[in-house]
Design an enzyme around this catalytic site. Sequence first.
Site, short mmCIF file in Angstrom:
data_model
loop_
_atom_site.label_atom_id
_atom_site.label_comp_id
_atom_site.label_asym_id
_atom_site.label_seq_id
_atom_site.Cartn_x
_atom_site.Cartn_y
_atom_site.Cartn_z
N ARG A 188 -1.35 -14.87 15.35
CA ARG A 188 0.05 -14.85 14.92
C ARG A 188 0.14 -13.89 13.74
O ARG A 188 -0.86 -13.58 13.08
CB ARG A 188 0.52 -16.25 14.47
CG ARG A 188 0.55 -17.32 15.54
CD ARG A 188 1.59 -17.08 16.60
NE ARG A 188 1.65 -18.21 17.53
CZ ARG A 188 0.89 -18.31 18.61
NH1 ARG A 188 -0.01 -17.40 18.87
NH2 ARG A 188 1.00 -19.35 19.42
N TYR A 201 14.14 -23.71 24.14
CA TYR A 201 14.29 -22.80 23.01
C TYR A 201 14.20 -21.34 23.46
O TYR A 201 15.08 -20.53 23.16
CB TYR A 201 13.22 -23.11 21.96
CG TYR A 201 13.36 -22.30 20.69
CD1 TYR A 201 14.45 -22.49 19.84
CD2 TYR A 201 12.40 -21.37 20.31
CE1 TYR A 201 14.59 -21.76 18.67
CE2 TYR A 201 12.53 -20.64 19.14
CZ TYR A 201 13.62 -20.83 18.33
OH TYR A 201 13.76 -20.11 17.17
N LYS A 229 17.57 -19.01 23.55
CA LYS A 229 17.74 -17.82 22.72
C LYS A 229 17.93 -16.56 23.57
O LYS A 229 18.69 -15.65 23.18
CB LYS A 229 16.53 -17.65 21.79
CG LYS A 229 16.47 -18.66 20.66
CD LYS A 229 17.59 -18.46 19.65
CE LYS A 229 17.38 -19.29 18.40
NZ LYS A 229 18.43 -19.10 17.39
N VAL A 258 2.31 -24.05 12.17
CA VAL A 258 0.89 -23.99 11.83
C VAL A 258 0.66 -23.88 10.33
O VAL A 258 -0.25 -24.52 9.79
CB VAL A 258 0.19 -22.86 12.61
CG1 VAL A 258 0.71 -21.49 12.21
CG2 VAL A 258 -1.32 -22.94 12.41
N VAL A 259 1.47 -23.10 9.62
CA VAL A 259 1.25 -22.93 8.18
C VAL A 259 1.44 -24.25 7.44
O VAL A 259 0.60 -24.66 6.64
CB VAL A 259 2.17 -21.83 7.60
CG1 VAL A 259 2.08 -21.80 6.07
CG2 VAL A 259 1.79 -20.46 8.16
N SER A 260 2.56 -24.93 7.70
CA SER A 260 2.81 -26.21 7.03
C SER A 260 1.79 -27.26 7.46
O SER A 260 1.32 -28.05 6.63
CB SER A 260 4.24 -26.69 7.31
OG SER A 260 4.52 -26.68 8.69
N ASN A 261 1.42 -27.28 8.74
CA ASN A 261 0.40 -28.23 9.20
C ASN A 261 -0.91 -28.05 8.45
O ASN A 261 -1.51 -29.01 7.96
CB ASN A 261 0.15 -28.05 10.70
CG ASN A 261 1.17 -28.74 11.56
OD1 ASN A 261 2.02 -29.47 11.07
ND2 ASN A 261 1.11 -28.51 12.86
N GLU A 271 14.48 -19.86 26.49
CA GLU A 271 15.56 -19.40 27.37
C GLU A 271 16.92 -19.58 26.72
O GLU A 271 17.86 -18.83 26.99
CB GLU A 271 15.51 -20.14 28.72
CG GLU A 271 14.24 -19.88 29.53
CD GLU A 271 14.18 -18.47 30.12
OE1 GLU A 271 14.70 -17.51 29.51
OE2 GLU A 271 13.60 -18.34 31.22
#
Length: 315
Positions: free
Chosen positions: A212, A146, A150, A188-191, A148
Amino acid sequence: MVERRILVTGGAGFIGSHLVARLLEQGHQVLVVDNYYSGSRSNLAHLISDPNLEIMRHDVTFPLYVEVDEIYHLACPASPVFYQRDPVQTTKTSVMGSINMLGLAKRTKAKILLSSTSEVYGDPEVHPQEESYWGHVNPIGIRSCYDEGKRCAETLFFDYRRQHDMPIKVARIFNTYGPGMRPDDGRVVSNFIVSALSGRPLTVYGDGSQTRSFCYVDDLVDGLMRLMATPHEVTGPINIGNPHEFTMKELADKVIDLVGGDATVEYHPLPSDDPTQRQPNITRAREILDWKPTVELAEGLAATIDFFRKQLTTG
């Protein structure tokens, strides 16, 4: 406002579907292209009756022949769970997908925007990160497909600009959250929200001191559209994200407080190549786009929690 025919690759994804809704609100014709690897038809279900919406199942690693005025190139799985599941395909999507979309833009003379990522900065040695920083990236790690991919996509965009004077825009997107996220995307937010709503412990990696910054999806979409509307000489890259920084422990506590109940926190070892700090310098976005995020974390989390609560109740 001039009505345009706009292609959104990855338009059935989390950010893409919010962007599609905003473009349709403005009266544009919108063509969504998605292979549904990490996107979902359900994200577009509430828009399906709009006569200006067209949806095509297509993988951008193959050429696409359509007529459009603008291209938002968002196609690529963006959460570690999905992009590490098939890392070769992730790299192909970033690189070959960008080549195909740039070729389409060149033929149709369309303006094209790349949704790049803060991951191009890797585990940064500069804090906060500004666009002139070249990054600190592991080229052979498990996240490299992901990161590299991008970085190479950005290279392609700027080489097409230098070689063909194409109207490109590059947005570096930082952590984004909001209604429409997948409960299993590993972010992280959804988890945290799904765990808290389900009465499970929230998993925090390391000691929870890594940071973050979290941008609400409506703010992010506004930034992308402002960048697309800039004149030819503006290319980016431009950071789009929220500069207000939180530790993972602070985020966990905030989610537990908003959800209520007796959720607890469990600590686990840090995963490989997980950056310790991530915060955008948004000076360019403020000056060039007249943009800054407006939705506070508590407000955005409340809306996201409400979305997941309904999903878990009906699903």
